[in-house]
Design an enzyme around this catalytic site. Structure first.
Site, short mmCIF file in Angstrom:
data_model
loop_
_atom_site.label_atom_id
_atom_site.label_comp_id
_atom_site.label_asym_id
_atom_site.label_seq_id
_atom_site.Cartn_x
_atom_site.Cartn_y
_atom_site.Cartn_z
N ASP A 6 1.20 -1.31 0.26
CA ASP A 6 0.18 0.05 -0.02
C ASP A 6 1.08 1.34 0.07
O ASP A 6 1.51 1.52 0.50
CB ASP A 6 -1.04 0.22 1.30
N GLY A 8 1.16 4.98 -0.33
CA GLY A 8 0.80 6.26 0.36
C GLY A 8 1.58 7.31 -0.57
O GLY A 8 3.29 7.53 -0.55
N THR A 10 2.83 9.40 2.41
CA THR A 10 3.88 9.70 3.27
C THR A 10 4.51 8.23 3.34
O THR A 10 5.95 8.09 3.29
CB THR A 10 3.46 10.27 4.17
N VAL A 13 3.11 0.57 3.44
CA VAL A 13 3.14 -0.15 4.03
C VAL A 13 3.15 -1.36 3.25
O VAL A 13 2.05 -1.75 2.86
CB VAL A 13 1.37 -0.12 4.90
N TYR A 109 -19.62 6.80 -7.86
CA TYR A 109 -18.88 8.02 -8.00
C TYR A 109 -19.69 8.53 -9.30
O TYR A 109 -19.19 7.88 -10.47
CB TYR A 109 -17.55 7.85 -7.33
N ASP A 118 -6.23 2.83 -2.55
CA ASP A 118 -6.08 2.52 -1.30
C ASP A 118 -7.77 3.20 -0.79
O ASP A 118 -8.39 1.64 0.20
CB ASP A 118 -4.80 3.79 -0.35
N ASP A 138 -9.34 6.31 7.40
CA ASP A 138 -8.18 6.14 6.81
C ASP A 138 -7.44 7.38 7.55
O ASP A 138 -7.51 8.25 6.56
CB ASP A 138 -7.86 5.98 5.72
N THR A 141 -1.70 10.58 5.29
CA THR A 141 -1.71 11.81 4.21
C THR A 141 -2.68 12.83 5.03
O THR A 141 -2.16 14.05 5.07
CB THR A 141 -0.70 11.59 3.84
#
Length: 264
Positions: A6, A8, A10, A13, A109, A118, A138, A141
């Site tokens: 995952d 991100g 920043t 993981v 959406y 994510d 969640d 960031t």
């Protein structure tokens, strides 16, 4: 074993899953997790070297252990590098969460392509564990809210500045405020500057979560609230809305999506 990644803005993981003996991966165990800084300019070779070192800390050979890779990345450059890494170094089935991937969840959406990988993984895992309606918070960031219907549809969500970047903005613009460790203060009513900042950050963001969850529930009805992300363990317990803390929710969502695209 399945390697889930995952990426991100920043932090990145990673998790290593051992498949279970039952059908559809039942009994699967998350054996190891790692958390590293996201470096957008890393090459495929550098990523392979990083994985080799991380696996080595656990006494594992990455090329022998990994039989599949699942990736969610909000950094396009790293998404391409991870794809190249898996193809060049491991040559194992790889699933990258992107348009065209089977998630098992309708995305309601306006433009489904805008939903971060994510966020989709979080929603898939939360619905698998708790059904719906479900709200995922969640703490990354950005702090994101994902709402899943009782039918397992991704209804949409909310995005706001994350805890750490909000504090970084505060410290950079307020010269007299010291940088502080983000821990729970002795009380909400603080008696010094350090604890004043800590109280504002911790209880302020908790109140933000409670307020948004209340408004979301006004629109979708009663819902289970699940917290994940790096700061969920700190902020979640002082909220009123959060029902469950799932630190590896995104990784579990990647595992599920991988299984829906590589059933073998």
């Amino acid at each position: 074993m399945l390697l889930t990644i995952d990426v991100g803005n920043t932090q990145t993981v990673l998790g290593l899953f051992e498949p279970g003996p039952g059908p559809a991966g039942s009994g699967t165990r998350l054996l190891h997790t790692w958390r590293v800084a996201t470096v957008a300019h890393r090459t495929a070779d550098e990523l392979a070297l990083l994985l080799s070192e991380l696996f080595g800390l656990q006494g594992l050979d990455v090329r022998e252990a990994v039989t599949g890779v699942a990736v969610a990345s909000v950094v396009p450059r790293l998404r391409s590098a991870l794809r190249e890494m898996a193809d060049r170094w491991y040559r194992v089935p790889t699933v990258i969460v992107e348009p065209g991937i089977k998630t098992g969840m309708p995305i309601l959406y306006d433009n489904p392509r805008e939903v971060g990988a994510d966020r989709i993984a979080d929603a898939v895992a939360a619905f698998d564990r708790y059904g719906g309606p479900t709200i995922v918070v969640d703490f990354g960031t950005a702090t994101t809210f994902e709402v899943v219907s009782a039918k397992g549809e991704y209804l949409g969500g909310v995005i706001l500045p994350g805890v750490e970047i909000s504090l970084e903005a505060l410290f950079s613009r307020a010269a007299l405020l010291p940088r502080v460790e983000l821990v729970e203060p002795t009380s909400v009513l603080a008696k010094n500057t350090v604890e004043s900042v800590q109280s504002g950050a911790l209880y302020g963001f908790a109140a933000q979560v409670d307020g948004l969850c209340r408004r979301l529930k006004d629109e979708v009805g009663p819902a289970t609230v699940v917290a994940t992300g790096g700061l969920a363990g700190l902020i979640g317990p002082v909220t009123e809305a959060v029902d469950h803390h799932e630190p590896w929710l995104t990784l579990d969502g990647l595992r599920l999506i991988y299984g829906r695209n590589r059933p073998e």
